[in-house]
Design a protein around this motif. Structure first.
Motif, short mmCIF file in Angstrom:
data_model
loop_
_atom_site.label_atom_id
_atom_site.label_comp_id
_atom_site.label_asym_id
_atom_site.label_seq_id
_atom_site.Cartn_x
_atom_site.Cartn_y
_atom_site.Cartn_z
N VAL A 95 25.65 40.40 40.21
CA VAL A 95 25.59 39.05 40.37
C VAL A 95 25.80 38.32 39.02
O VAL A 95 26.49 37.23 38.72
N HIS A 96 25.48 38.80 37.86
CA HIS A 96 25.71 38.41 36.57
C HIS A 96 26.93 38.90 35.71
O HIS A 96 27.45 38.19 34.90
N LEU A 97 27.33 40.13 36.18
CA LEU A 97 28.46 40.55 35.13
C LEU A 97 29.88 41.14 36.07
O LEU A 97 30.86 41.23 35.40
N LEU A 98 29.79 41.48 37.36
CA LEU A 98 30.92 42.03 38.02
C LEU A 98 32.09 41.16 38.10
O LEU A 98 33.08 41.68 37.84
N THR A 99 31.83 39.63 38.73
CA THR A 99 32.99 39.11 38.72
C THR A 99 33.97 38.89 37.32
O THR A 99 35.11 39.13 37.35
N GLU A 100 33.16 38.75 36.35
CA GLU A 100 33.77 38.42 34.79
C GLU A 100 34.62 39.61 34.77
O GLU A 100 35.45 39.89 34.16
N TRP A 101 33.87 40.84 34.71
CA TRP A 101 34.38 42.25 34.56
C TRP A 101 35.57 42.54 35.15
O TRP A 101 36.59 42.89 34.78
#
Length: 158
Positions: free
Chosen positions: A104-110
């Motif tokens: 939820v917090h890191l995956l999309t940006e990464w």
């Protein structure tokens, strides 16, 4: 046994036609270069160079080895550059594990940053709990994982 290091020294001496010039180019002492050449000749059981007043000249066996050394060093350099420079990869896959909270917090940006930097590489993502992801990392079934919480140290199994 031939080592890449000794082959590089041999090839440099062959190119320079001089042990002292090769030593200077390789940032080694003349004695070290001579010793490597001596070790190589002893291991192969042949004379690789004929010594003369102006330096060294390849023997017939040295000529044959020079041809092989050139190919081996070129292939070793090619293999190293292709395997170590991820940015040059034209294909491949990175296997990523992620816990639901980290997703939820890191995956999309990464994933966006990864795709922008390595457009030819594929990223596959698996969501699971931390112990499952750690187990897959240790079994080399996954390249890396984004997890939350503590990870208990596990014995190295590789």
């Amino acid at each position: 046994m031939l080592s890449l290091h000794k082959l590089k020294i041999f090839f440099t001496v062959a190119e320079e036609g001089s042990i002292s010039n090769a030593a200077e180019r390789l940032y080694l002492t003349q004695a070290a270069v001579s010793q490597h050449i001596h070790d190589l000749e002893a291991a192969l059981g042949v004379r690789l160079f004929e010594r003369h007043a102006q330096g060294v000249r390849l023997s017939p066996a040295g000529e044959r080895l020079r041809e092989y050394a050139q190919q081996i060093l070129r292939l070793a350099s090619l293999a190293e550059s292709e395997l170590t420079e991820v940015s040059n990869l034209k294909e491949g896959e990175v296997r990523l594990g992620v816990t639901p909270g980290a997703a939820v917090h890191l995956l999309t940006e990464w994933l966006l940053a990864f795709h922008e930097r390595f457009p030819h590489l594929k990223a596959t993502v698996e969501s699971s709990i931390t112990p499952t992801l750690v187990s897959k990392i240790l079994k080399r079934q996954m390249d890396f994982a984004l997890v939350e919480g503590e990870v208990k140290p596990a014995p190295l199994c590789w």
